[in-house]
Design a protein around this motif. Structure first.
Motif, PDB file in Angstrom:
ATOM      1  N   PRO A 101       5.353  -0.039   0.025  1.00  0.00           N
ATOM      2  CA  PRO A 101       5.386  -0.085   1.487  1.00  0.00           C
ATOM      3  C   PRO A 101       5.584  -1.451   2.122  1.00  0.00           C
ATOM      4  O   PRO A 101       6.090  -1.532   3.236  1.00  0.00           O
ATOM      5  CB  PRO A 101       4.023   0.484   1.901  1.00  0.00           C
ATOM      6  CG  PRO A 101       3.556   1.269   0.737  1.00  0.00           C
ATOM      7  CD  PRO A 101       4.108   0.566  -0.469  1.00  0.00           C
ATOM      8  N   ASP A 102       5.226  -2.552   1.459  1.00  0.00           N
ATOM      9  CA  ASP A 102       5.257  -3.831   2.157  1.00  0.00           C
ATOM     10  C   ASP A 102       6.571  -4.586   1.976  1.00  0.00           C
ATOM     11  O   ASP A 102       6.717  -5.698   2.477  1.00  0.00           O
ATOM     12  CB  ASP A 102       4.091  -4.711   1.700  1.00  0.00           C
ATOM     13  CG  ASP A 102       4.090  -4.942   0.197  1.00  0.00           C
ATOM     14  OD1 ASP A 102       3.100  -5.498  -0.311  1.00  0.00           O
ATOM     15  OD2 ASP A 102       5.077  -4.559  -0.467  1.00  0.00           O
ATOM     16  N   GLY A 103       7.518  -3.979   1.248  1.00  0.00           N
ATOM     17  CA  GLY A 103       8.822  -4.609   1.114  1.00  0.00           C
ATOM     18  C   GLY A 103       8.865  -5.807   0.185  1.00  0.00           C
ATOM     19  O   GLY A 103       9.854  -6.540   0.148  1.00  0.00           O
ATOM     20  N   ILE A 104       7.834  -6.016  -0.586  1.00  0.00           N
ATOM     21  CA  ILE A 104       7.770  -7.179  -1.482  1.00  0.00           C
ATOM     22  C   ILE A 104       8.303  -6.809  -2.856  1.00  0.00           C
ATOM     23  O   ILE A 104       7.881  -5.816  -3.454  1.00  0.00           O
ATOM     24  CB  ILE A 104       6.324  -7.697  -1.600  1.00  0.00           C
ATOM     25  CG1 ILE A 104       5.852  -8.214  -0.235  1.00  0.00           C
ATOM     26  CG2 ILE A 104       6.224  -8.803  -2.647  1.00  0.00           C
ATOM     27  CD1 ILE A 104       4.410  -8.636  -0.207  1.00  0.00           C
ATOM     28  N   ILE A 105       9.229  -7.611  -3.351  1.00  0.00           N
ATOM     29  CA  ILE A 105       9.773  -7.408  -4.688  1.00  0.00           C
ATOM     30  C   ILE A 105       8.670  -7.656  -5.718  1.00  0.00           C
ATOM     31  O   ILE A 105       7.967  -8.662  -5.660  1.00  0.00           O
ATOM     32  CB  ILE A 105      10.944  -8.371  -4.959  1.00  0.00           C
ATOM     33  CG1 ILE A 105      12.091  -8.124  -3.979  1.00  0.00           C
ATOM     34  CG2 ILE A 105      11.414  -8.248  -6.405  1.00  0.00           C
ATOM     35  CD1 ILE A 105      12.913  -6.898  -4.264  1.00  0.00           C
ATOM     36  N   THR A 106       8.542  -6.768  -6.670  1.00  0.00           N
ATOM     37  CA  THR A 106       7.564  -6.936  -7.745  1.00  0.00           C
ATOM     38  C   THR A 106       8.102  -6.358  -9.034  1.00  0.00           C
ATOM     39  O   THR A 106       8.914  -5.432  -9.015  1.00  0.00           O
ATOM     40  CB  THR A 106       6.223  -6.267  -7.389  1.00  0.00           C
ATOM     41  OG1 THR A 106       5.317  -6.437  -8.492  1.00  0.00           O
ATOM     42  CG2 THR A 106       6.408  -4.778  -7.145  1.00  0.00           C
ATOM     43  N   THR A 107       7.661  -6.912 -10.135  1.00  0.00           N
ATOM     44  CA  THR A 107       8.044  -6.378 -11.446  1.00  0.00           C
ATOM     45  C   THR A 107       6.901  -5.607 -12.088  1.00  0.00           C
ATOM     46  O   THR A 107       6.986  -5.232 -13.258  1.00  0.00           O
ATOM     47  CB  THR A 107       8.478  -7.516 -12.388  1.00  0.00           C
ATOM     48  OG1 THR A 107       7.388  -8.430 -12.551  1.00  0.00           O
ATOM     49  CG2 THR A 107       9.679  -8.259 -11.835  1.00  0.00           C
ATOM     50  N   ASN A 108       5.859  -5.349 -11.325  1.00  0.00           N
ATOM     51  CA  ASN A 108       4.699  -4.609 -11.832  1.00  0.00           C
ATOM     52  C   ASN A 108       4.771  -3.156 -11.357  1.00  0.00           C
ATOM     53  O   ASN A 108       4.580  -2.874 -10.169  1.00  0.00           O
ATOM     54  CB  ASN A 108       3.411  -5.250 -11.324  1.00  0.00           C
ATOM     55  CG  ASN A 108       2.180  -4.552 -11.889  1.00  0.00           C
ATOM     56  OD1 ASN A 108       2.285  -3.544 -12.575  1.00  0.00           O
ATOM     57  ND2 ASN A 108       1.035  -5.097 -11.597  1.00  0.00           N
ATOM     58  N   PRO A 109       5.044  -2.221 -12.264  1.00  0.00           N
ATOM     59  CA  PRO A 109       5.172  -0.822 -11.855  1.00  0.00           C
ATOM     60  C   PRO A 109       3.933  -0.288 -11.124  1.00  0.00           C
ATOM     61  O   PRO A 109       4.050   0.589 -10.265  1.00  0.00           O
ATOM     62  CB  PRO A 109       5.393  -0.081 -13.180  1.00  0.00           C
ATOM     63  CG  PRO A 109       5.994  -1.098 -14.082  1.00  0.00           C
ATOM     64  CD  PRO A 109       5.327  -2.392 -13.698  1.00  0.00           C
ATOM     65  N   ALA A 110       2.770  -0.822 -11.454  1.00  0.00           N
ATOM     66  CA  ALA A 110       1.524  -0.322 -10.844  1.00  0.00           C
ATOM     67  C   ALA A 110       1.454  -0.602  -9.351  1.00  0.00           C
ATOM     68  O   ALA A 110       0.631  -0.011  -8.650  1.00  0.00           O
ATOM     69  CB  ALA A 110       0.330  -0.934 -11.548  1.00  0.00           C
ATOM     70  N   GLU A 111       2.310  -1.505  -8.866  1.00  0.00           N
ATOM     71  CA  GLU A 111       2.255  -1.888  -7.456  1.00  0.00           C
ATOM     72  C   GLU A 111       3.151  -1.036  -6.566  1.00  0.00           C
ATOM     73  O   GLU A 111       3.253  -1.298  -5.373  1.00  0.00           O
ATOM     74  CB  GLU A 111       2.615  -3.369  -7.318  1.00  0.00           C
ATOM     75  CG  GLU A 111       1.605  -4.287  -7.986  1.00  0.00           C
ATOM     76  CD  GLU A 111       1.955  -5.760  -7.848  1.00  0.00           C
ATOM     77  OE1 GLU A 111       2.933  -6.070  -7.153  1.00  0.00           O
ATOM     78  OE2 GLU A 111       1.251  -6.598  -8.459  1.00  0.00           O
TER      79      GLU A 111
END
Length: 125
Positions: A101-111
């Protein structure tokens, strides 16, 4: 109500191409990070690609860089695609689309908060 539904998987020979689609409803693309995540049985989930309109950035895992492209339908903003070229047997996995929801790129699937049901890609050698 947020819904994601992935499709487009199948059996393809090494070197071939596939396009995965994720039908999305209940969210606004501008506010979310959209991702394709894959999982091989017995292994951890891996973020293959992630894109965010809010910061204009896109991430690709090293294993797919130059071969896969993530895109979205800019007109309707209700589909996200993963164009997969030069497929390798090691790309065989269940592929999920997911949204954060926050539009932040992440490589952690849990997020990633919202997930589609997954579509199986099998690449034969």
């Amino acid at each position: 109500d947020v819904q994601l539904q992935a499709s487009g998987g199948g059996l393809v020979q090494a070197g071939g191409s596939l396009r995965l689609s994720c039908a999305v409803s209940g969210i606004t693309f501008d506010d979310y990070a959209m991702s394709w995540i894959r999982q091989v049985p017995g292994k951890e989930r891996e973020v293959v690609s992630c894109t965010s309109k809010s910061d204009g950035s896109t991430y690709y895992a090293d294993s797919v860089k130059g071969r896969f492209t993530i895109s979205s339908d800019s007109n309707t903003e209700n589909e996200v695609f993963l164009h997969m070229n030069s497929l390798k047997p090691e790309d065989t996995a269940v592929y999920y689309c997911a949204a954060r929801p926050d539009g932040i790129i992440t490589t952690n699937p849990a997020e990633f908060e919202y997930w589609g049901q997954g579509t199986l890609v099998t690449v034969s050698s």
